[in-house]
Design an enzyme around this catalytic site. Structure first.
Site, short mmCIF file in Angstrom:
data_model
loop_
_atom_site.label_atom_id
_atom_site.label_comp_id
_atom_site.label_asym_id
_atom_site.label_seq_id
_atom_site.Cartn_x
_atom_site.Cartn_y
_atom_site.Cartn_z
N ILE A 137 0.74 -1.12 0.08
CA ILE A 137 0.08 -0.06 0.08
C ILE A 137 0.93 1.30 0.04
O ILE A 137 2.05 0.98 0.42
CB ILE A 137 -1.13 0.01 1.28
CG1 ILE A 137 -0.28 0.09 2.52
CG2 ILE A 137 -2.23 -1.25 0.94
CD1 ILE A 137 -1.14 -0.22 3.81
N ASP A 138 0.39 2.38 -0.68
CA ASP A 138 1.15 3.54 -0.62
C ASP A 138 1.85 4.16 0.61
O ASP A 138 1.25 3.75 1.56
CB ASP A 138 0.54 4.48 -1.48
CG ASP A 138 0.10 4.26 -2.92
OD1 ASP A 138 0.64 3.30 -3.44
OD2 ASP A 138 -0.92 4.72 -3.30
N LYS A 139 2.70 4.95 0.51
CA LYS A 139 3.41 5.53 1.85
C LYS A 139 2.23 6.26 2.69
O LYS A 139 2.24 5.83 3.94
CB LYS A 139 4.53 6.47 1.40
CG LYS A 139 5.21 7.21 2.31
CD LYS A 139 5.95 8.35 1.82
CE LYS A 139 6.61 9.06 3.18
NZ LYS A 139 7.28 10.21 2.84
N ARG A 237 -6.91 5.63 -5.88
CA ARG A 237 -6.73 7.05 -6.18
C ARG A 237 -6.90 7.50 -7.70
O ARG A 237 -7.43 8.51 -8.10
CB ARG A 237 -5.09 7.30 -6.07
CG ARG A 237 -4.95 7.02 -4.26
CD ARG A 237 -3.26 7.07 -4.11
NE ARG A 237 -2.61 8.39 -4.29
CZ ARG A 237 -1.41 8.44 -4.28
NH1 ARG A 237 -0.57 7.41 -4.18
NH2 ARG A 237 -1.10 9.61 -4.55
#
Length: 303
Positions: A137-139, A237
């Protein structure tokens, strides 16, 4: 070595073999596949090939995953919120702001640095940089991640992701007022041809499906639940931007004028999968972090 095989499907006809193998193994990088090919760990119909080989329908691709190199990552005593752990799998609640694995510009402070400090056994399929990492998962996305503690677990979890049987549900706050209660976004995602640092909905992209449900409406924002059917890079997103409702705080895909938050308001709330060894269905849930909940309280007061 761990061995595996794949039969080329009609929709994969004409694709380079390194691209096909990265789609079959979502957590293996293209450069890693090219190294396997260079070292003769990959064959097509029993014959070695080059990484620019274009696949034919019905080709049998066989590959061997080399034994992992000794880890060369600095263990760091970073606190981890372990939601579940046994001898095969680990489920962690990743905090917002933490990168999953080392990369250019992020050599320390990652989830992997923490894992190699706290966990003695991690699968080696992804090599020295991403031990145990099955998905990312993204930062600036918080929430649940599953980690494989051995290669049996790793292969099982990756196959479940490939077969779309893993349950992944997110909470998000998006710009705009979504008037309908439910929706499905079925739009292919690939590299944005205008900006290689971004992903976008493009012709010829990889199949991507996101289901969403409105949880709460505010004056100019909507609180939604998003359920992933596929797991493309930046999928939620990109998809929410595509339908005109970009995530609040998203520096890459959102508007400049947004809520004062660090990064996108996105939280991986629910994670469910079949245990690799016992075959028992396991499901975990964690509440969004305090800053996410503070945004919801603020929006409620403003509405």
């Amino acid at each position: 070595m761990t061995s595996a095989s794949h039969t080329v499907q009609p929709e994969e006809k004409g694709l380079r073999i390194d691209k096909v193998l990265t789609e079959v193994n979502p957590e293996i990088s293209r450069s890693q596949v090219q190294l396997w090919i260079k070292d003769n760990h990959v064959t097509v119909n029993g014959e070695p090939i080059k990484s620019n080989y274009k696949c034919h329908q019905g080709d049998t691709i066989e590959w061997e995953i080399p034994e992992p190199e000794e880890l060369d990552i600095k263990p760091e005593n970073i606190p981890l919120e372990i939601v579940y752990q046994d001898s095969d799998v680990l489920v962690v609640n990743k905090p917002k702001g933490m990168v999953v694995h080392p990369s250019a510009g992020h050599g320390t402070g990652t989830l992997v640095n923490a894992l190699v400090y706290h966990i003695t056994d991690l699968s080696g399929i992804n090599g020295i940089i991403r031990p145990g990492i099955v998905h990312r998962i993204d930062k600036d996305t918080s929430g649940l991640l599953m980690v494989a503690k051995n290669d049996l677990a790793h292969v099982s979890l990756v196959n479940q992701l490939k077969d779309k049987t893993v349950k992944r549900s997110y909470q998000a706050i998006v710009h705009g007022d979504i008037t309908h209660e439910y929706g499905t976004i079925d739009a292919p995602i690939g590299r944005d041809p205008k900006d290689r640092q971004k992903m976008a909905v493009i012709d010829g992209g990889r199949n991507a499906v996101t289901h969403f449900e409105v949880l709460q409406r505010f004056e100019t924002f909507t609180h939604v639940k998003c359920v992933l059917e596929t797991g493309r890079t930046h999928q939620i997103r990109v998809h929410m931007k595509y339908i005109g409702f970009p995530l609040a705080g998203d520096p890459k895909y959102g508007p400049r004028k947004t809520l004062e938050v660090e990064g996108q308001a996105l939280h991986a709330e629910v994670l469910g999968f079949e245990h690799p060894r016992t075959k028992e269905w396991m499901e975990f849930s964690v509440e969004p972090p305090e800053d996410f909940q503070d945004i919801l309280k603020m929006l409620s007061k403003m509405s």
